[in-house]
Design a protein around this motif. Structure first.
Motif, short mmCIF file in Angstrom:
data_model
loop_
_atom_site.label_atom_id
_atom_site.label_comp_id
_atom_site.label_asym_id
_atom_site.label_seq_id
_atom_site.Cartn_x
_atom_site.Cartn_y
_atom_site.Cartn_z
N PRO A 31 0.82 -1.22 0.00
CA PRO A 31 0.00 0.00 0.00
C PRO A 31 0.85 1.27 0.00
CG PRO A 31 -0.89 -1.60 1.54
CD PRO A 31 0.42 -2.15 1.08
N GLN A 32 2.02 1.22 0.64
CA GLN A 32 2.89 2.38 0.65
C GLN A 32 3.40 2.68 -0.75
OE1 GLN A 32 3.09 -0.19 2.74
NE2 GLN A 32 2.42 0.77 4.67
N ASP A 33 3.75 1.62 -1.51
CA ASP A 33 4.20 1.83 -2.89
C ASP A 33 3.09 2.46 -3.72
OD1 ASP A 33 6.60 0.66 -2.23
OD2 ASP A 33 6.02 -1.34 -2.94
N THR A 34 1.87 1.98 -3.55
CA THR A 34 0.74 2.52 -4.30
C THR A 34 0.48 3.98 -3.95
OG1 THR A 34 -0.27 0.32 -4.38
CG2 THR A 34 -1.69 2.19 -4.84
N ASP A 35 0.53 4.33 -2.66
CA ASP A 35 0.30 5.71 -2.24
C ASP A 35 1.37 6.64 -2.82
OD1 ASP A 35 -1.87 4.85 -0.83
OD2 ASP A 35 -0.83 4.77 1.10
N HIS A 36 2.61 6.17 -2.80
CA HIS A 36 3.69 6.99 -3.34
C HIS A 36 3.50 7.19 -4.84
CE1 HIS A 36 7.71 8.69 -3.70
NE2 HIS A 36 7.92 7.87 -4.71
N ALA A 37 3.12 6.14 -5.56
CA ALA A 37 2.90 6.24 -7.00
C ALA A 37 1.75 7.19 -7.32
CB ALA A 37 2.64 4.86 -7.59
N GLN A 38 0.66 7.09 -6.57
CA GLN A 38 -0.48 7.96 -6.82
C GLN A 38 -0.16 9.42 -6.51
OE1 GLN A 38 -3.33 7.06 -8.39
NE2 GLN A 38 -2.15 5.18 -8.66
N ALA A 39 0.67 9.65 -5.53
CA ALA A 39 1.08 11.03 -5.25
C ALA A 39 1.87 11.61 -6.42
CB ALA A 39 1.91 11.08 -3.97
N ARG A 40 2.74 10.79 -7.01
CA ARG A 40 3.51 11.24 -8.18
C ARG A 40 2.60 11.42 -9.39
NH1 ARG A 40 7.09 14.45 -10.27
NH2 ARG A 40 8.11 13.60 -12.14
N VAL A 41 1.61 10.57 -9.55
CA VAL A 41 0.65 10.71 -10.64
C VAL A 41 -0.10 12.03 -10.52
CG1 VAL A 41 -1.52 9.81 -11.57
CG2 VAL A 41 0.36 8.25 -11.09
N ALA A 42 -0.57 12.36 -9.33
CA ALA A 42 -1.28 13.62 -9.13
C ALA A 42 -0.38 14.81 -9.42
CB ALA A 42 -1.81 13.69 -7.69
N GLU A 43 0.89 14.69 -9.06
CA GLU A 43 1.83 15.79 -9.33
C GLU A 43 2.03 15.98 -10.82
OE1 GLU A 43 6.51 16.92 -8.36
OE2 GLU A 43 5.56 15.16 -7.44
N LEU A 44 2.14 14.89 -11.56
CA LEU A 44 2.34 15.00 -13.01
C LEU A 44 1.11 15.56 -13.71
CD1 LEU A 44 4.16 11.60 -13.68
CD2 LEU A 44 5.17 13.88 -13.80
N LEU A 45 -0.07 15.24 -13.20
CA LEU A 45 -1.30 15.68 -13.84
C LEU A 45 -1.59 17.17 -13.60
CD1 LEU A 45 -3.65 12.64 -13.13
CD2 LEU A 45 -2.61 13.29 -15.31
N ARG A 46 -0.87 17.81 -12.70
CA ARG A 46 -1.09 19.24 -12.48
C ARG A 46 -0.53 20.09 -13.61
NH1 ARG A 46 1.05 17.94 -7.15
NH2 ARG A 46 -0.67 17.43 -5.74
N GLN A 47 0.35 19.53 -14.41
CA GLN A 47 0.98 20.26 -15.50
C GLN A 47 0.56 19.64 -16.84
OE1 GLN A 47 2.74 22.99 -14.91
NE2 GLN A 47 2.60 22.73 -12.68
N PRO A 48 0.62 20.42 -17.92
CA PRO A 48 0.36 19.83 -19.24
C PRO A 48 1.34 18.70 -19.52
CG PRO A 48 0.34 22.23 -19.38
CD PRO A 48 0.83 21.88 -17.99
N LEU A 49 0.84 17.66 -20.13
CA LEU A 49 1.66 16.48 -20.39
C LEU A 49 2.72 16.75 -21.45
CD1 LEU A 49 -0.93 13.55 -20.43
CD2 LEU A 49 0.51 14.32 -18.55
N SER A 50 3.77 15.99 -21.38
CA SER A 50 4.77 15.91 -22.44
C SER A 50 4.96 14.44 -22.78
CB SER A 50 6.09 16.52 -21.99
OG SER A 50 6.65 15.76 -20.92
#
Length: 471
Positions: free
Chosen positions: A55-74
């Protein structure tokens, strides 16, 4: 076949058994073997893969996903998102855990088998006890461990192949989604201009300054522009959904933002030297084919070594009858090869080895061919996109400027100016598609040689004009 021995040898057998059990124990790796997968993926995509086992790995991954989605994709952030969030990829990573469990099991001696029998009759009771160990498994334990280690390494390569494949899909889906949205935005501008021209044509006909044929021509163009806009919106939606699937995004997650335009064309094409050898050295499917052939060869050697011993088990046994002293000893079971001397297994292993050898050769041939094809397509797509960037679009812009001057000088009418704009529409659409095809070819070349390409500096003076300024 039963043979008895002195009870004093029991401690010796017990000690020997304990030594065997302890020496045969294998253990799991701390990271499940995923460190090698992450390194292989990073070398070929520029982004590491992650296996979310807790679950810790999943939480860390989802936090990074949310961070990436705040900016326009490349393109790069799309790859990182897919490696973090694609559920199908995480499911395929679970195969690595299965392979490691098989590896650990192969490094441990098979569990002993306990036998117990009791007969009663005629006032007597007879009890048989036995403990059986797999001797052939013990003798072949080192070879079997090496085989499963090779299978585990192949599973690591397969996991890396899955990750690189998803990264390639994400990169291509990103370019398609951006290009489709850019074309749809441009078609919306064309549709708006066509509606204005059609309305103007209607008023001019009512005033007697335009023939019915010319008005019908403007109406037909407006209708075609409306159809092209609907098609462009549908293609943009389909491309965006394809990217959504690769990224593994769902309802609760925020919607991603796309840039308004594709990346600019580099001033120079990538110079790839010896793409065939690069593909043979770095492509994971080639490495996996080599490992598969090696594992099959080792399997053939193991089959030849044990072809005459199908089952050999050794164990401790004792027997006790009512009123009689206990009888201790050991028991050996051996399956005699009376009908099958192992030739069928050896022949099967040899056939599998030749099959694996030819399959590896085929993978190498295909890798070289795909590398050549991808490199040729990349060079061709770059040349086409460069032609549009450096020649076609500048020429169309000059023609548009000259016609505007002629219109201001009352040398041509508004509909002649609109006719020139229609010709420019086709050129702008083709230029966007050519740029999209170039970046898709760039992604395919990276996949074909299994190495990321360095992006040369772009030229600020030869880029496509912004969408808002296009006719």
């Amino acid at each position: 076949m039963n043979t008895l021995f002195d009870r004093r040898r029991l401690p010796v057998l017990a000690c020997a058994t304990a030594v065997v059990l302890l020496s045969g124990c294998a253990s799991f790796t701390p990271d499940g073997g995923f460190g090698a997968v992450a390194d292989l993926t990073r070398e070929r995509t520029g982004q590491p893969a992650t296996w979310q086992r807790t679950p810790q790995d999943t939480d860390h991954a989802q936090a990074r996903v949310a961070e990436l989605l705040r900016q326009p994709l490349s393109a790069d952030s799309s790859v990182e998102l897919a490696l973090l969030n694609n559920r199908g990829l995480q499911a395929r990573f679970a195969e690595l855990g299965v392979a490691e469990a098989d590896r650990v099991r192969a490094g441990r001696l098979a569990n002993p088998r306990l036998g117990f029998g009791r007969l009663h009759g005629g006032g007597e009771t007879e009890i048989d006890r036995s403990v059986m160990f797999d001797i052939v498994g013990l003798l072949t334990l080192p070879v079997a461990s090496r085989l499963e280690q090779q299978h585990f390494e192949r599973a690591q390569l397969q996991a890396a192949i899955d990750a690189v494949t998803v990264a390639d899909q994400a990169r291509q889906a990103f370019y398609k989604a951006v290009a489709s949205a850019q074309i749809a935005h441009y078609q919306a501008q064309v549709h708006e201009a066509a509606d204005v021209a059609s309305e103007l044509a209607g008023r001019m006909q009512q005033a007697g300054n335009l023939s019915p044929v010319d008005r019908l021509r403007e109406q037909a163009f407006a209708a075609e522009a409306s159809a092209r806009l609907a098609r462009a919106h549908q293609q943009a939606l389909a491309a965006r959904e394809q990217l959504t699937r690769v990224l593994g995004l769902n309802g609760p997650q925020p919607a991603f933002q796309l840039p308004e335009r594709l990346p600019e064309l580099p001033t120079q094409a990538h110079t790839a030297h010896d793409v065939e050898q690069t593909a043979l050295d770095h492509r994971l499917d080639v490495l996996m084919a080599k490992r598969s052939t090696e594992a099959t060869a080792r399997s053939l050697g193991l089959t030849k070594a044990t072809r005459f011993i199908n089952v050999l088990e050794l164990g401790y046994a004792n027997k006790r009858s009512t009123g009689e002293p206990r009888q201790n000893g050991y028991q050996v079971e051996l399956e005699l090869p009376l009908f099958d001397f192992g030739s069928t297994r050896a022949a099967r292993a040899e056939a599998l080895y030749m099959q694996s050898l030819h399959q590896a050769a085929e993978v190498a041939v295909n890798a070289r061919s795909e590398a050549r094809e991808a490199h040729a397509a990349y060079q061709s797509s770059y040349e086409v996109a460069r032609r549009y960037r450096d020649e076609v679009i500048p020429l169309r812009q000059r023609i548009s400027q000259e016609n505007l001057l002629r219109y201001n000088g009352m040398l041509i009418g508004v509909f002649e100016l609109l006719a020139d704009a229609r010709e420019q529409i086709a050129s702008v659409n083709a230029s966007i598609e050519a740029l999209r095809d170039h970046w898709l070819a760039d992604a395919r070349l990276q996949s074909a040689i299994a190495l990321p390409l360095s992006v040369p500096a772009t030229s600020p003076t030869t880029a496509l004009p912004p969408t808002e300024s296009q006719p």
